[in-house]
Write a protein that holds these residues in place. Structure first.
Motif, PDB file in Angstrom:
ATOM      1  N   HIS A 282       0.833  -1.203   0.000  1.00  0.00           N
ATOM      2  CA  HIS A 282       0.000   0.000   0.000  1.00  0.00           C
ATOM      3  C   HIS A 282       0.870   1.256   0.000  1.00  0.00           C
ATOM      4  O   HIS A 282       1.812   1.379   0.781  1.00  0.00           O
ATOM      5  CB  HIS A 282      -0.893  -0.010   1.245  1.00  0.00           C
ATOM      6  CG  HIS A 282      -1.671   1.258   1.436  1.00  0.00           C
ATOM      7  ND1 HIS A 282      -2.729   1.622   0.631  1.00  0.00           N
ATOM      8  CD2 HIS A 282      -1.536   2.259   2.356  1.00  0.00           C
ATOM      9  CE1 HIS A 282      -3.204   2.782   1.045  1.00  0.00           C
ATOM     10  NE2 HIS A 282      -2.504   3.191   2.076  1.00  0.00           N
ATOM     11  N   LYS A 283       0.558   2.176  -0.897  1.00  0.00           N
ATOM     12  CA  LYS A 283       1.280   3.452  -0.982  1.00  0.00           C
ATOM     13  C   LYS A 283       0.400   4.566  -0.420  1.00  0.00           C
ATOM     14  O   LYS A 283      -0.670   4.851  -0.958  1.00  0.00           O
ATOM     15  CB  LYS A 283       1.654   3.770  -2.428  1.00  0.00           C
ATOM     16  CG  LYS A 283       2.521   2.716  -3.099  1.00  0.00           C
ATOM     17  CD  LYS A 283       3.884   2.597  -2.455  1.00  0.00           C
ATOM     18  CE  LYS A 283       4.750   1.580  -3.189  1.00  0.00           C
ATOM     19  NZ  LYS A 283       6.069   1.415  -2.523  1.00  0.00           N
ATOM     20  N   ALA A 284       0.857   5.148   0.658  1.00  0.00           N
ATOM     21  CA  ALA A 284       0.066   6.179   1.318  1.00  0.00           C
ATOM     22  C   ALA A 284       0.216   7.521   0.594  1.00  0.00           C
ATOM     23  O   ALA A 284       1.326   7.950   0.283  1.00  0.00           O
ATOM     24  CB  ALA A 284       0.497   6.324   2.764  1.00  0.00           C
ATOM     25  N   PRO A 287       1.304  10.061   4.284  1.00  0.00           N
ATOM     26  CA  PRO A 287       1.915   9.207   5.318  1.00  0.00           C
ATOM     27  C   PRO A 287       1.988   9.846   6.701  1.00  0.00           C
ATOM     28  O   PRO A 287       2.174   9.138   7.693  1.00  0.00           O
ATOM     29  CB  PRO A 287       3.317   8.946   4.758  1.00  0.00           C
ATOM     30  CG  PRO A 287       3.577  10.046   3.781  1.00  0.00           C
ATOM     31  CD  PRO A 287       2.248  10.394   3.205  1.00  0.00           C
ATOM     32  N   ALA A 288       1.830  11.161   6.781  1.00  0.00           N
ATOM     33  CA  ALA A 288       1.944  11.821   8.088  1.00  0.00           C
ATOM     34  C   ALA A 288       0.626  11.860   8.846  1.00  0.00           C
ATOM     35  O   ALA A 288       0.562  12.346   9.979  1.00  0.00           O
ATOM     36  CB  ALA A 288       2.470  13.247   7.906  1.00  0.00           C
ATOM     37  N   PHE A 295      -3.192   2.627  10.390  1.00  0.00           N
ATOM     38  CA  PHE A 295      -3.069   1.551   9.404  1.00  0.00           C
ATOM     39  C   PHE A 295      -1.799   0.743   9.657  1.00  0.00           C
ATOM     40  O   PHE A 295      -1.826  -0.498   9.679  1.00  0.00           O
ATOM     41  CB  PHE A 295      -3.045   2.152   7.995  1.00  0.00           C
ATOM     42  CG  PHE A 295      -2.694   1.191   6.897  1.00  0.00           C
ATOM     43  CD1 PHE A 295      -3.662   0.379   6.331  1.00  0.00           C
ATOM     44  CD2 PHE A 295      -1.385   1.100   6.427  1.00  0.00           C
ATOM     45  CE1 PHE A 295      -3.341  -0.515   5.314  1.00  0.00           C
ATOM     46  CE2 PHE A 295      -1.055   0.203   5.415  1.00  0.00           C
ATOM     47  CZ  PHE A 295      -2.035  -0.598   4.859  1.00  0.00           C
ATOM     48  N   LEU A 296      -0.680   1.443   9.868  1.00  0.00           N
ATOM     49  CA  LEU A 296       0.584   0.764  10.134  1.00  0.00           C
ATOM     50  C   LEU A 296       0.526  -0.031  11.433  1.00  0.00           C
ATOM     51  O   LEU A 296       0.967  -1.179  11.491  1.00  0.00           O
ATOM     52  CB  LEU A 296       1.729   1.783  10.195  1.00  0.00           C
ATOM     53  CG  LEU A 296       2.100   2.490   8.893  1.00  0.00           C
ATOM     54  CD1 LEU A 296       3.157   3.550   9.150  1.00  0.00           C
ATOM     55  CD2 LEU A 296       2.585   1.499   7.851  1.00  0.00           C
ATOM     56  N   PHE A 322       6.011  -2.227   9.206  1.00  0.00           N
ATOM     57  CA  PHE A 322       4.828  -1.603   9.808  1.00  0.00           C
ATOM     58  C   PHE A 322       5.136  -0.945  11.146  1.00  0.00           C
ATOM     59  O   PHE A 322       4.403  -0.054  11.580  1.00  0.00           O
ATOM     60  CB  PHE A 322       3.725  -2.659  10.006  1.00  0.00           C
ATOM     61  CG  PHE A 322       3.122  -3.166   8.735  1.00  0.00           C
ATOM     62  CD1 PHE A 322       2.516  -2.296   7.843  1.00  0.00           C
ATOM     63  CD2 PHE A 322       3.179  -4.515   8.416  1.00  0.00           C
ATOM     64  CE1 PHE A 322       1.959  -2.763   6.655  1.00  0.00           C
ATOM     65  CE2 PHE A 322       2.625  -4.992   7.246  1.00  0.00           C
ATOM     66  CZ  PHE A 322       2.020  -4.124   6.352  1.00  0.00           C
ATOM     67  N   GLY A 323       6.250  -1.354  11.765  1.00  0.00           N
ATOM     68  CA  GLY A 323       6.577  -0.810  13.073  1.00  0.00           C
ATOM     69  C   GLY A 323       7.510   0.380  13.026  1.00  0.00           C
ATOM     70  O   GLY A 323       7.910   0.907  14.078  1.00  0.00           O
ATOM     71  N   ARG A 324       7.807   0.849  11.852  1.00  0.00           N
ATOM     72  CA  ARG A 324       8.773   1.954  11.733  1.00  0.00           C
ATOM     73  C   ARG A 324       8.185   3.275  12.260  1.00  0.00           C
ATOM     74  O   ARG A 324       6.979   3.461  12.311  1.00  0.00           O
ATOM     75  CB  ARG A 324       9.196   2.145  10.285  1.00  0.00           C
ATOM     76  CG  ARG A 324       8.042   2.443   9.336  1.00  0.00           C
ATOM     77  CD  ARG A 324       8.479   2.466   7.892  1.00  0.00           C
ATOM     78  NE  ARG A 324       7.361   2.777   7.021  1.00  0.00           N
ATOM     79  CZ  ARG A 324       7.478   2.997   5.718  1.00  0.00           C
ATOM     80  NH1 ARG A 324       8.664   2.928   5.153  1.00  0.00           N
ATOM     81  NH2 ARG A 324       6.434   3.287   4.983  1.00  0.00           N
TER      82      ARG A 324
END
Length: 324
Positions: A282-284, A287-288, A295-296, A322-324
Motif C-alpha cells: 500500500h502506498k500512502a 503518510p503523516a 493503518f501501520l 509496519f513498526g517503523r
C-alpha cells in the motif's frame, strides 16, 4: 451457461505444507510460481542455475546439485566483455572471472544443502529443443547472445528426454529419499520455433512427464499448461507479445496450484499472509496522517500475531516495516 471447459485436477495423496522446503527449477514460468510462493512466505529456493528451458539442462543441473559440483575457470568462457558459463543464466555472468565463479559455486553449495532437506521439487519444462555447441556437441543452457553459427538446434526425441530425466531423478531420489516431485509444462509459447514446432516440442514434454509420473509413486503432474491453453484459451490472458501468460492467467494457475497441491492449513495461512503482503504494498498519499499511523499499527499487530501463531513464518521484514 459455461464459458470455459472444466478440468479435473487430482489432488495428490500428499500435499505441500508450509513447513516443507520447496526447490523449484526450470523455465521462466517456474519463477511465476516460485515468486508467488516466496511472497506468501513458503520456504523456497528457485532456479539455482537461473532459468532453464530444455530437459537436458534441467537434468544436468539437478545432478550437479546432488554431486555439489564446483565449477572452475575451465568451465567459463569470455564473450561480450564478461565471463560466462554455458550451463548458467546470464545473472551469473560477470566482468571478473573469479566473481562469476564465486556466484556460481555459492549457488551450487546452497542448492546442494537445500536439496538434502527439501520435501518438494517442482520442475517446469519449457521446450524439447536443445542447443548444442557445434565444436563439441555440448548442450548449453543459455546461448548468451553468441553467434548463431556456434550452435546446432536439436529437437530432443521422447527417448532422449525420458533418459536424461529418468537418470537425474534416480540420483536425486537416492540422494533425498523423502523428496516428492511435481512436474509442470510451461504454457509460455516458444514462438521463435514456430507454432507447429512449438506444439511438437510441448507434446514430447507432456508424453515423457506422464510416463515418469506413472513410473514413480512420488511424482505428480500439475497441469499449468492445460489451465492456460485449454481452460482460459484466449489471447486476453497473454501479455502484449502473445507468448507469455499475463497476471490474471498466472494468478489463475496459482489459485489452482494452492487449491490442489497445498494442504488445508497452508491455504488458510496463505490467505492471512496475503493480507499482510497486500498491505505492505500500500502506498500512502498522506503518510503523516493519523489514519496512516493507525493503518501501520493495525498491520504491525496482525503481522506479529500471525508470526507468534505460526512460528515457521518469516514475517520480520513486514513487522519492521509496519513498526517503523
Amino acid at each position: 451457461m459455461d464459458f470455459m471447459l472444466d478440468i479435473n485436477i487430482p489432488t495428490p495423496k500428499e500435499t505441500i505444507n508450509y513447513r516443507e522446503p520447496i526447490l523449484l527449477t526450470g523455465s521462466c514460468f517456474t519463477e511465476h510460481i516460485g515468486n508467488s510462493l516466496q511472497e506468501l512466505k513458503f520456504d523456497v529456493l528457485q532456479n539455482p542455475h537461473g532459468i532453464l528451458f530444455d530437459p537436458a539442462s534441467v537434468a544436468s543441473s539437478l545432478v550437479s546439485y546432488v554431486q555439489n559440483k564446483q565449477y572452475t575457470a575451465d568451465d567459463l568462457f569470455y564473450l561480450n566483455e564478461v565471463w560466462q558459463s554455458w550451463q548458467h543464466h546470464g545473472r551469473f555472468s560477470h566482468v571478473d572471472q573469479q566473481t562469476s565463479l564465486q556466484l556460481i559455486n555459492a549457488s551450487q553449495q546452497r542448492a546442494h544443502e537445500f536439496l538434502k532437506t527439501a520435501k518438494w521439487l517442482v520442475i517446469t519444462l519449457g521446450s524439447s529443443f536443445s542447443y548444442r555447441l557445434v565444436e563439441n556437441s555440448l548442450p548449453v543452457a543459455n546461448c548468451h547472445r553468441a553467434p548463431g553459427q556456434w550452435f546446432r538446434k536439436h529437437l530432443m526425441s521422447i527417448e532422449e528426454i525420458n533418459t536424461v530425466l529418468d537418470n537425474s531423478l534416480y540420483q536425486v531420489l537416492k540422494f533425498n529419499p523423502s523428496l516428492r516431485v511435481i512436474f509442470t509444462v510451461s504454457p509460455v509459447r516458444h514462438i521463435r520455433d514456430g507454432v507447429i514446432d512449438n506444439n511438437r516440442s510441448k507434446a514430447r514434454l507432456i508424453e515423457v512427464v506422464h510416463h515418469l509420473v506413472n513410473k514413480f509413486d512420488r511424482l505428480y503432474y500439475f497441469p499449468a499448461y492445460e489451465l492456460v491453453i485449454d481452460v482460459l484459451r484466449d489471447y486476453r490472458f497473454y501479455d502484449i507479445d502473445m507468448v507469455h501468460p499475463n497476471y490474471p492467467a498466472t494468478s489463475f494457475v496459482l489459485e489452482h496450484f494452492m487449491k490442489h497441491f497445498t494442504d488445508a492449513e497452508s491455504q488458510q495461512v496463505a490467505a492471512e499472509v496475503q493480507k499482510i503482503v497486500i498491505a505492505r504494498k500500500h502506498k500512502a498519499f498522506h503518510p503523516a496522517t493519523e489514519a496512516h499511523r493507525k493503518f501501520l499499527q493495525s498491520h504491525h499487530d496482525k503481522a506479529k500475531e500471525l508470526q507468534a501463531k505460526y512460528s515457521f513464518l518469516k514475517l520480520q521484514e513486514e513487522i519492521d516495516y509496519f513498526g517503523r
